[in-house]
Design an enzyme around this catalytic site. Sequence first.
Site, PDB file in Angstrom:
ATOM      1  N   HIS A 186       0.353  -2.824  16.575  1.00  0.00           N
ATOM      2  CA  HIS A 186       0.264  -4.082  15.828  1.00  0.00           C
ATOM      3  C   HIS A 186      -0.640  -5.075  16.570  1.00  0.00           C
ATOM      4  CE1 HIS A 186       1.490  -7.294  13.170  1.00  0.00           C
ATOM      5  NE2 HIS A 186       1.622  -8.039  14.246  1.00  0.00           N
ATOM      6  N   ARG A 274      -2.064  -5.637   3.468  1.00  0.00           N
ATOM      7  CA  ARG A 274      -0.759  -5.228   4.019  1.00  0.00           C
ATOM      8  C   ARG A 274       0.283  -6.260   3.606  1.00  0.00           C
ATOM      9  NH1 ARG A 274      -4.082  -3.569   8.839  1.00  0.00           N
ATOM     10  NH2 ARG A 274      -3.454  -1.450   9.381  1.00  0.00           N
ATOM     11  N   CYS A 470      -8.839   3.361   5.402  1.00  0.00           N
ATOM     12  CA  CYS A 470      -8.520   1.981   5.774  1.00  0.00           C
ATOM     13  C   CYS A 470      -7.833   1.853   7.127  1.00  0.00           C
ATOM     14  CB  CYS A 470      -7.670   1.311   4.698  1.00  0.00           C
ATOM     15  SG  CYS A 470      -6.058   2.078   4.508  1.00  0.00           S
TER      16      CYS A 470
HETATM   17  C1  PEP Z   1      -2.642   3.342   8.836  1.00  0.00           C
HETATM   18  O1  PEP Z   1      -1.579   3.894   9.109  1.00  0.00           O
HETATM   19  O2  PEP Z   1      -3.764   3.775   9.191  1.00  0.00           O
HETATM   20  C2  PEP Z   1      -2.639   2.087   8.073  1.00  0.00           C
HETATM   21  C3  PEP Z   1      -3.761   1.557   7.625  1.00  0.00           C
HETATM   22  O3  PEP Z   1      -1.438   1.477   7.899  1.00  0.00           O
HETATM   23  P1  PEP Z   1      -0.664   0.644   9.061  1.00  0.00           P
HETATM   24  O4  PEP Z   1      -1.546   0.575  10.255  1.00  0.00           O
HETATM   25  O5  PEP Z   1      -0.368  -0.676   8.464  1.00  0.00           O
HETATM   26  O6  PEP Z   1       0.547   1.499   9.252  1.00  0.00           O
END
Ligand code: PEP
Length: 543
Positions: A186, A274, A470
């Site tokens: 994160h 998100r 993404c």
């Molecule tokens: C991913 O898992 O690559 C993604 C874009 O979702 P997050 O990072 O929010 O889990």
Amino acid sequence: MVSSGTILNGMGVGLSAVTAEVFRVKPAMPLPEAAKHSGDTATETQRLKSAITAVAEQMNLLAESAGETSAEIFEALNMLLEDEDLFDTAVIQIEDGWEAGTSFIRAVEEFAELLSGDAAFEERLADIRDLAKRVAANIAGISLGLDLPTSGKFVIVGEDFSPADTAQFTEAVVGVVTIQGGPTSHTAIICRSKSIPAVVSCSKAADLVDGMTVLVDPVGDRVVVEGKESDITKPLTFIAKSHDPLIPVRANIGSLEDAIAASASAAEGVGLFRTELLYLSATTQPSKEAQAKGYEEILRAAPAGPIVVRTIDAGSDKPVPFLNMGHEENPALGVRGYRLIENHRDFIIDQLESLETAREASGREVWVMAPMIATATEALEFAALARAAGQFKVGIMVETPSIVYEIPSLEGKLDFISVGTNDLSQYLFAADRMNPALGAMLNPWQPGLIRALKQISEASSAAGIYSGVCGESASDPAFAVLLAGMGFDSVSSSRSQVGAVREALSAVTLEQAKEVLAAALSGNSAEEAKTNAIGVLSGISEN
Ligand code: PEP
Ligand code: MG
């Protein structure tokens, strides 16, 4: 002891470097035990009153920074906090000899006992207990926050930063170093989106102390103690050959602020919104009206082009308090993402319906997708829910190995897929994305991931399904070229990387992108794949 010039290796986030003073984040102190006061009831009552006022002010500030979607939640919390019956009950505790903080906690517990069985109150109980904790912390002079400086320039150093922590980053935070955390953590995602240079997974950073000056050099994947301008590693530069990039570059967003900033970039729409980031500090479920209003503002502010919205991806690294998800031994493999449909079906449907209201009101083109889909049955179920709720293009995220093999069976059923390489790496390599010891496996240049991506792109185009990427990998300009060479239809990057990714994709032809891919595929390790690909790319960018 670290001396001047010491190099601390980690994993870089971003393309620009920064030099500033170290600020070590201290772990929060525990609350004091229940205690009696020394006898002055009036002073104690006054202390409680002031603490309640201070916490109510904190809540108002949080409401402002969280945006309108959460504002009504914070208003409801303040009504609880300032409830007169609750205050009177606490004063009785003070008169019994308990000090102010303990009295407020005891009053809340008394209420909890009296009102047990009252569904509306029980729903609020976790919130009220949290408020009582904040009031007690204020009285004890303990900060439950990070206590970050608000002026000056600092590189903050800590173990890792949770979503609640990153929400407290101030203007003074110009660089971030984490001892734990990986390239898809994160912290990495937030720093990339806010253009804060960072180095994560930097275990030796434990030796850094307040007052030292460090250079955060993300392109060099390192922190240099007292590093100079000449120590900065330069990123690859590209000379655009065409106005338009080989494939569209969209932006990843998580808030209204992100949407506004993304529309100032050259992003063609949004490739990942998100939605769970709106609710990380919400302790009660937002109403449909509040959601629709929040989404509408974001849709209106987002850059021109389609807007790909992901339904809530709570669980694991993204706890959402009001969903009360409980403890799981192995949360990354637990009930997260679309799996919430079992216990929170209503919320997912509310989300889709609120999005439809926002779509109609804003007139924007909205695509919706569900996270963490593992089976074709889940994909079809989500498609049916989404199509019943509104006029969307409907898709899923490809984040689990199992769904890769199901793409052919989704022909004619889905409009698009979007690969979340952060989670796909986690599950392909069985490497927890929160575990710093495994950061190397989460490197997108791992040949295993590159081959899986190639297979996903080929299967999607054979099935006539539009495909995008993404995950954080699509924020690396060189990797984005590789993705275009594989045949993906678009990429979505962290908003701060949109310009750099567009530049790289405007400097190559499809044939050249395929050469870059072939070079990467000839490498037997992540390092070799990256070196080979960059070698071919530098040749192209120089000509
Ligand atoms: C991913 O898992 O690559 C993604 C874009 O979702 P997050 O990072 O929010 O889990
Ligand atoms: Mg994911």
